[in-house]
Design a protein around this motif. Structure first.
Motif, PDB file in Angstrom:
ATOM      1  N   UNK A  97      -0.593 114.084 -45.749  1.00 23.85           N
ATOM      2  CA  UNK A  97      -1.013 114.944 -46.848  1.00 23.85           C
ATOM      3  C   UNK A  97      -1.744 116.201 -46.387  1.00 23.85           C
ATOM      4  N   UNK A  98      -2.159 116.246 -45.150  1.00 19.70           N
ATOM      5  CA  UNK A  98      -2.885 117.416 -44.645  1.00 19.70           C
ATOM      6  C   UNK A  98      -1.902 118.494 -44.192  1.00 19.70           C
ATOM      7  N   UNK A  99      -1.983 119.704 -44.753  1.00 20.30           N
ATOM      8  CA  UNK A  99      -1.079 120.778 -44.307  1.00 20.30           C
ATOM      9  C   UNK A  99      -1.361 121.209 -42.875  1.00 20.30           C
ATOM     10  N   UNK A 100      -2.587 120.990 -42.417  1.00 22.48           N
ATOM     11  CA  UNK A 100      -2.956 121.448 -41.081  1.00 22.48           C
ATOM     12  C   UNK A 100      -2.382 120.546 -39.987  1.00 22.48           C
ATOM     13  N   UNK A 101      -2.175 119.281 -40.314  1.00 22.25           N
ATOM     14  CA  UNK A 101      -1.499 118.385 -39.373  1.00 22.25           C
ATOM     15  C   UNK A 101      -0.051 118.835 -39.175  1.00 22.25           C
ATOM     16  N   UNK A 102       0.649 119.053 -40.279  1.00 23.15           N
ATOM     17  CA  UNK A 102       2.052 119.464 -40.198  1.00 23.15           C
ATOM     18  C   UNK A 102       2.186 120.845 -39.581  1.00 23.15           C
ATOM     19  N   UNK A 103       1.213 121.693 -39.807  1.00 22.72           N
ATOM     20  CA  UNK A 103       1.194 123.019 -39.166  1.00 22.72           C
ATOM     21  C   UNK A 103       1.269 122.882 -37.648  1.00 22.72           C
TER      22      UNK A 103
ATOM     23  N   UNK B 196       3.805 123.661 -47.961  1.00 19.10           N
ATOM     24  CA  UNK B 196       4.888 123.228 -48.849  1.00 19.10           C
ATOM     25  C   UNK B 196       5.076 121.721 -48.743  1.00 19.10           C
ATOM     26  N   UNK B 197       5.236 121.230 -47.522  1.00 26.10           N
ATOM     27  CA  UNK B 197       5.482 119.807 -47.323  1.00 26.10           C
ATOM     28  C   UNK B 197       4.303 118.976 -47.793  1.00 26.10           C
TER      29      UNK B 197
END
Length: 259
Positions: A23-29, A217-218
């Motif tokens: 759920x964290x955008x910064x992880x996927x970033x 987005x994700x």
């Protein structure tokens, strides 16, 4: 597998959900930058209390014969990885105003949208967010820690300003952000072939802005505590979903796609 001169990399994501987005955008970033640089890494669980700055994500570098090194804050992590040639410096070739555009897109999402969606998650959908964010803490301790987290987030959002808006105002501001991002993506998609990835600034390769946009987005597509934003993206800003789908197919084929 890392070579002798390269570190073994472990990205601590905060959740024990292998082959799934978190759920964290910064992880996927960070995952986006590692994968598009073809840099090997493994995923760890970890948690905010274990990180150097008390937040997720954080990253461990282990050079042969050396003690592990912990890095935190997604922007600083990527800056360090670029400086050490562990990931490609994707912004090195930007020209003219492109550097400013890239920075503006990142700031729009990371310094504005982040707080607006924090209100949606931690205030409007508190129980869903609490049980997911504090998944490793058993009841009844989760109830107590959750209340403390709720109060801390409410105070933080009020001080930042996002907590002073009504629900309708928050939604309108979130729509404004995604509307601006969508226009950039629409211009870029016109230049791309069928099924090909297209990038925020319209170039042939992704930039730092793409890591942030894809992450946000994700994050909202998989987050059950952001149902309004999920509906907004799927209903009004389908270009953002299409952008994410193409990146997913090219760079995250081993991950489950959102429904």
């Amino acid at each position: 597998m890392a070579s002798k001169s390269s570190p073994a990399i472990t990205l601590y994501r905060g959740w024990n959900t292998p082959n799934q987005y978190v759920w964290s955008p910064f992880v996927t970033k960070i995952e986006f930058r590692l994968r598009t640089s073809r840099t090997s890494y493994t995923c760890g669980v970890g948690g905010p209390r274990s990180g150097p700055r008390g937040k997720i994500p954080y990253l461990e570098l282990k050079y042969p014969g050396s003690a592990p090194e912990l890095l935190s804050d997604s922007t600083l992590i990527l800056k360090t990885l670029c400086e050490r040639d562990i990931v490609k410096d994707v912004n090195a070739g930007l020209e003219g105003g492109e550097t400013g555009q890239d920075l503006a897109v990142r700031a729009l999402l990371e310094d504005k949208l982040y707080f607006l969606q924090g209100r949606e998650r931690w205030v409007q959908n508190y129980y869903t967010m609490r049980d997911h964010a504090l998944w490793s803490i058993p009841y009844p301790m989760r109830v107590l820690i959750g209340l403390l987290a709720y109060r801390a987030n409410v105070n933080r959002l009020y001080g930042q300003g996002a907590g002073r808006f009504s629900d309708a105002e928050t939604r309108a501001l979130i729509e404004d952000v995604w509307s601006g991002v969508s226009r950039l993506l629409e211009d870029s998609r016109r230049k791309a072939g069928d099924g090909e990835c297209f990038w925020v600034l319209g170039g042939q390769e992704p930039t730092e802005a793409d890591a942030t946009v894809f992450g946000f987005v994700v994050s909202n597509l998989v987050c059950d505590a952001a149902p309004d934003t999920r509906r907004l993206l799927k209903g009004d800003f389908e270009i953002c979903v299409e952008y994410a789908k193409r990146v997913h197919r090219a760079w995250f084929p081993d991950y489950e796609m959102w429904s």
